[in-house]
Design a protein around this motif. Structure first.
Motif, PDB file in Angstrom:
ATOM      1  N   CYS A   1     -53.073 -36.752 -93.089  1.00  0.00           N
ATOM      2  CA  CYS A   1     -53.910 -37.870 -93.529  1.00  0.00           C
ATOM      3  C   CYS A   1     -55.286 -37.743 -92.872  1.00  0.00           C
ATOM      4  O   CYS A   1     -55.374 -37.601 -91.646  1.00  0.00           O
ATOM      5  CB  CYS A   1     -53.255 -39.189 -93.130  1.00  0.00           C
ATOM      6  N   PRO A   2     -56.343 -37.804 -93.664  1.00  0.00           N
ATOM      7  CA  PRO A   2     -57.683 -37.713 -93.087  1.00  0.00           C
ATOM      8  C   PRO A   2     -58.080 -38.937 -92.259  1.00  0.00           C
ATOM      9  O   PRO A   2     -59.037 -38.894 -91.500  1.00  0.00           O
ATOM     10  CB  PRO A   2     -58.597 -37.555 -94.295  1.00  0.00           C
ATOM     11  N   VAL A   3     -57.311 -40.016 -92.371  1.00  0.00           N
ATOM     12  CA  VAL A   3     -57.623 -41.243 -91.637  1.00  0.00           C
ATOM     13  C   VAL A   3     -56.857 -41.306 -90.313  1.00  0.00           C
ATOM     14  O   VAL A   3     -57.435 -41.537 -89.255  1.00  0.00           O
ATOM     15  CB  VAL A   3     -57.341 -42.498 -92.493  1.00  0.00           C
ATOM     16  N   CYS A   4     -55.527 -41.099 -90.355  1.00  0.00           N
ATOM     17  CA  CYS A   4     -54.711 -41.275 -89.148  1.00  0.00           C
ATOM     18  C   CYS A   4     -54.052 -39.986 -88.654  1.00  0.00           C
ATOM     19  O   CYS A   4     -53.362 -39.990 -87.645  1.00  0.00           O
ATOM     20  CB  CYS A   4     -53.659 -42.356 -89.377  1.00  0.00           C
ATOM     21  N   ASN A   5     -54.225 -38.897 -89.381  1.00  0.00           N
ATOM     22  CA  ASN A   5     -53.720 -37.568 -89.037  1.00  0.00           C
ATOM     23  C   ASN A   5     -52.194 -37.442 -89.087  1.00  0.00           C
ATOM     24  O   ASN A   5     -51.617 -36.513 -88.565  1.00  0.00           O
ATOM     25  CB  ASN A   5     -54.243 -37.111 -87.668  1.00  0.00           C
ATOM     26  N   ALA A   6     -51.511 -38.380 -89.708  1.00  0.00           N
ATOM     27  CA  ALA A   6     -50.059 -38.287 -89.878  1.00  0.00           C
ATOM     28  C   ALA A   6     -49.746 -37.415 -91.101  1.00  0.00           C
ATOM     29  O   ALA A   6     -50.632 -37.082 -91.896  1.00  0.00           O
ATOM     30  CB  ALA A   6     -49.458 -39.672 -90.043  1.00  0.00           C
ATOM     31  N   ALA A   7     -48.488 -37.072 -91.249  1.00  0.00           N
ATOM     32  CA  ALA A   7     -48.060 -36.273 -92.399  1.00  0.00           C
ATOM     33  C   ALA A   7     -48.211 -37.072 -93.690  1.00  0.00           C
ATOM     34  O   ALA A   7     -47.917 -38.264 -93.735  1.00  0.00           O
ATOM     35  CB  ALA A   7     -46.608 -35.852 -92.231  1.00  0.00           C
ATOM     36  N   VAL A   8     -48.697 -36.389 -94.704  1.00  0.00           N
ATOM     37  CA  VAL A   8     -48.809 -36.979 -96.039  1.00  0.00           C
ATOM     38  C   VAL A   8     -47.712 -36.367 -96.899  1.00  0.00           C
ATOM     39  O   VAL A   8     -47.496 -35.156 -96.871  1.00  0.00           O
ATOM     40  CB  VAL A   8     -50.208 -36.713 -96.652  1.00  0.00           C
ATOM     41  N   VAL A   9     -47.017 -37.210 -97.634  1.00  0.00           N
ATOM     42  CA  VAL A   9     -45.963 -36.748 -98.531  1.00  0.00           C
ATOM     43  C   VAL A   9     -46.593 -36.492 -99.893  1.00  0.00           C
ATOM     44  O   VAL A   9     -46.905 -37.429-100.627  1.00  0.00           O
ATOM     45  CB  VAL A   9     -44.838 -37.796 -98.644  1.00  0.00           C
ATOM     46  N   PRO A  10     -46.819 -35.206-100.229  1.00  0.00           N
ATOM     47  CA  PRO A  10     -47.440 -34.897-101.517  1.00  0.00           C
ATOM     48  C   PRO A  10     -46.410 -34.909-102.643  1.00  0.00           C
ATOM     49  O   PRO A  10     -45.239 -34.604-102.428  1.00  0.00           O
ATOM     50  CB  PRO A  10     -48.006 -33.492-101.302  1.00  0.00           C
ATOM     51  N   PHE A  11     -46.863 -35.285-103.824  1.00  0.00           N
ATOM     52  CA  PHE A  11     -45.965 -35.306-104.972  1.00  0.00           C
ATOM     53  C   PHE A  11     -46.746 -35.032-106.246  1.00  0.00           C
ATOM     54  O   PHE A  11     -47.943 -35.248-106.312  1.00  0.00           O
ATOM     55  CB  PHE A  11     -45.221 -36.653-105.069  1.00  0.00           C
ATOM     56  N   ASP A  12     -46.029 -34.505-107.229  1.00  0.00           N
ATOM     57  CA  ASP A  12     -46.613 -34.291-108.549  1.00  0.00           C
ATOM     58  C   ASP A  12     -46.731 -35.642-109.237  1.00  0.00           C
ATOM     59  O   ASP A  12     -45.845 -36.485-109.121  1.00  0.00           O
ATOM     60  CB  ASP A  12     -45.724 -33.371-109.391  1.00  0.00           C
ATOM     61  N   VAL A  13     -47.835 -35.830-109.946  1.00  0.00           N
ATOM     62  CA  VAL A  13     -48.052 -37.076-110.667  1.00  0.00           C
ATOM     63  C   VAL A  13     -47.898 -36.800-112.165  1.00  0.00           C
ATOM     64  O   VAL A  13     -48.729 -36.116-112.762  1.00  0.00           O
ATOM     65  CB  VAL A  13     -49.454 -37.668-110.385  1.00  0.00           C
ATOM     66  N   PRO A  14     -46.827 -37.309-112.768  1.00  0.00           N
ATOM     67  CA  PRO A  14     -46.664 -37.133-114.212  1.00  0.00           C
ATOM     68  C   PRO A  14     -47.851 -37.745-114.958  1.00  0.00           C
ATOM     69  O   PRO A  14     -48.477 -38.701-114.483  1.00  0.00           O
ATOM     70  CB  PRO A  14     -45.375 -37.896-114.524  1.00  0.00           C
ATOM     71  N   GLU A  15     -48.135 -37.195-116.097  1.00  0.00           N
ATOM     72  CA  GLU A  15     -49.301 -37.613-116.869  1.00  0.00           C
ATOM     73  C   GLU A  15     -49.350 -39.118-117.114  1.00  0.00           C
ATOM     74  O   GLU A  15     -50.414 -39.730-117.067  1.00  0.00           O
ATOM     75  CB  GLU A  15     -49.332 -36.855-118.200  1.00  0.00           C
ATOM     76  N   GLU A  16     -48.197 -39.748-117.338  1.00  0.00           N
ATOM     77  CA  GLU A  16     -48.181 -41.184-117.645  1.00  0.00           C
ATOM     78  C   GLU A  16     -48.640 -42.056-116.472  1.00  0.00           C
ATOM     79  O   GLU A  16     -48.980 -43.213-116.668  1.00  0.00           O
ATOM     80  CB  GLU A  16     -46.809 -41.652-118.137  1.00  0.00           C
ATOM     81  N   TYR A  17     -48.680 -41.491-115.248  1.00  0.00           N
ATOM     82  CA  TYR A  17     -49.104 -42.270-114.086  1.00  0.00           C
ATOM     83  C   TYR A  17     -50.498 -41.911-113.581  1.00  0.00           C
ATOM     84  O   TYR A  17     -51.022 -42.590-112.707  1.00  0.00           O
ATOM     85  CB  TYR A  17     -48.103 -42.119-112.938  1.00  0.00           C
ATOM     86  N   ARG A  18     -51.082 -40.872-114.101  1.00  0.00           N
ATOM     87  CA  ARG A  18     -52.390 -40.418-113.594  1.00  0.00           C
ATOM     88  C   ARG A  18     -53.491 -41.448-113.783  1.00  0.00           C
ATOM     89  O   ARG A  18     -54.382 -41.560-112.959  1.00  0.00           O
ATOM     90  CB  ARG A  18     -52.776 -39.093-114.250  1.00  0.00           C
ATOM     91  N   GLY A  19     -53.437 -42.218-114.833  1.00  0.00           N
ATOM     92  CA  GLY A  19     -54.444 -43.239-115.082  1.00  0.00           C
ATOM     93  C   GLY A  19     -54.376 -44.397-114.098  1.00  0.00           C
ATOM     94  O   GLY A  19     -55.309 -45.183-113.998  1.00  0.00           O
ATOM     95  N   HIS A  20     -53.287 -44.496-113.356  1.00  0.00           N
ATOM     96  CA  HIS A  20     -53.140 -45.554-112.356  1.00  0.00           C
ATOM     97  C   HIS A  20     -53.787 -45.190-111.024  1.00  0.00           C
ATOM     98  O   HIS A  20     -53.971 -46.048-110.174  1.00  0.00           O
ATOM     99  CB  HIS A  20     -51.657 -45.865-112.110  1.00  0.00           C
ATOM    100  N   LEU A  21     -54.096 -43.922-110.860  1.00  0.00           N
ATOM    101  CA  LEU A  21     -54.708 -43.461-109.611  1.00  0.00           C
ATOM    102  C   LEU A  21     -56.200 -43.755-109.588  1.00  0.00           C
ATOM    103  O   LEU A  21     -56.842 -43.801-110.637  1.00  0.00           O
ATOM    104  CB  LEU A  21     -54.485 -41.954-109.456  1.00  0.00           C
ATOM    105  N   PRO A  22     -56.770 -43.915-108.394  1.00  0.00           N
ATOM    106  CA  PRO A  22     -58.222 -44.134-108.292  1.00  0.00           C
ATOM    107  C   PRO A  22     -59.026 -42.993-108.934  1.00  0.00           C
ATOM    108  O   PRO A  22     -60.053 -43.223-109.544  1.00  0.00           O
ATOM    109  CB  PRO A  22     -58.480 -44.204-106.786  1.00  0.00           C
ATOM    110  N   ALA A  23     -58.520 -41.766-108.792  1.00  0.00           N
ATOM    111  CA  ALA A  23     -59.124 -40.601-109.437  1.00  0.00           C
ATOM    112  C   ALA A  23     -57.981 -39.820-110.070  1.00  0.00           C
ATOM    113  O   ALA A  23     -57.013 -39.464-109.394  1.00  0.00           O
ATOM    114  CB  ALA A  23     -59.866 -39.742-108.421  1.00  0.00           C
ATOM    115  N   GLU A  24     -58.075 -39.575-111.353  1.00  0.00           N
ATOM    116  CA  GLU A  24     -56.996 -38.907-112.062  1.00  0.00           C
ATOM    117  C   GLU A  24     -56.777 -37.514-111.493  1.00  0.00           C
ATOM    118  O   GLU A  24     -57.716 -36.725-111.370  1.00  0.00           O
ATOM    119  CB  GLU A  24     -57.339 -38.827-113.559  1.00  0.00           C
ATOM    120  N   THR A  25     -55.541 -37.224-111.101  1.00  0.00           N
ATOM    121  CA  THR A  25     -55.202 -35.939-110.503  1.00  0.00           C
ATOM    122  C   THR A  25     -53.748 -35.598-110.819  1.00  0.00           C
ATOM    123  O   THR A  25     -52.957 -36.487-111.128  1.00  0.00           O
ATOM    124  CB  THR A  25     -55.439 -35.971-108.968  1.00  0.00           C
TER     125      THR A  25
END
Length: 136
Positions: free
Chosen positions: A3-27
């Motif tokens: 995490c760029p804020v607290c330096n803890a582990a980030v749990v990465p995951f694939d974002v299915p297309e149907e949920y990408r529009g819910h993210l602040p930046a589509e990814t």
């Protein structure tokens, strides 16, 4: 990934297309910090949600919308519609999002960036309002 804020582990995951529009930046990939519960873009996703604790849903069909919803809690007012839609998916899958957030908060390894007690009350109000609308 850290995490760029607290330096803890980030749990990465694939974002299915149907949920990408819910993210602040589509990814295609995002990550939820295991400590501060902030949402971050990621380069790849493995979906190892066990890093968030046993209490967190492990099924990606539920875990992904739950993780995104939690990551959006920093601005409930701006993200209300997205959070409602994501929590609807979680609830339809038979998972209690309030209980999940409560367990995340009490497991000891988290230090959420937002006041989860306050957010849980607001989430409960959103869920109740949606249930009442559906019943009408």
């Amino acid at each position: 990934m850290r995490c760029p804020v607290c330096n803890a582990a980030v749990v990465p995951f694939d974002v299915p297309e149907e949920y990408r529009g819910h993210l602040p930046a589509e990814t295609e990939h995002a990550g939820l910090c295991s400590r501060c519960l902030r949402l971050h873009p990621a380069d790849e996703g493995d979906g190892d949600f066990e890093q968030l604790g046993e209490e967190f849903p492990q099924d990606p069909d539920v875990a992904v919308p739950m993780a995104i919803a939690i990551g959006l809690l920093d601005s409930l007012a701006l993200n209300r519609q997205n959070i409602e839609e994501l929590l609807d998916v979680v609830i339809e899958a038979g998972v209690d999002p309030i209980l999940t957030v409560d367990r995340l908060q009490t497991q000891g390894s988290t230090d959420p960036a937002v006041d989860l007690n306050r957010r849980m009350e607001q989430l409960q109000q959103l869920i109740n309002a949606n249930s009442e609308e559906e019943a009408a």
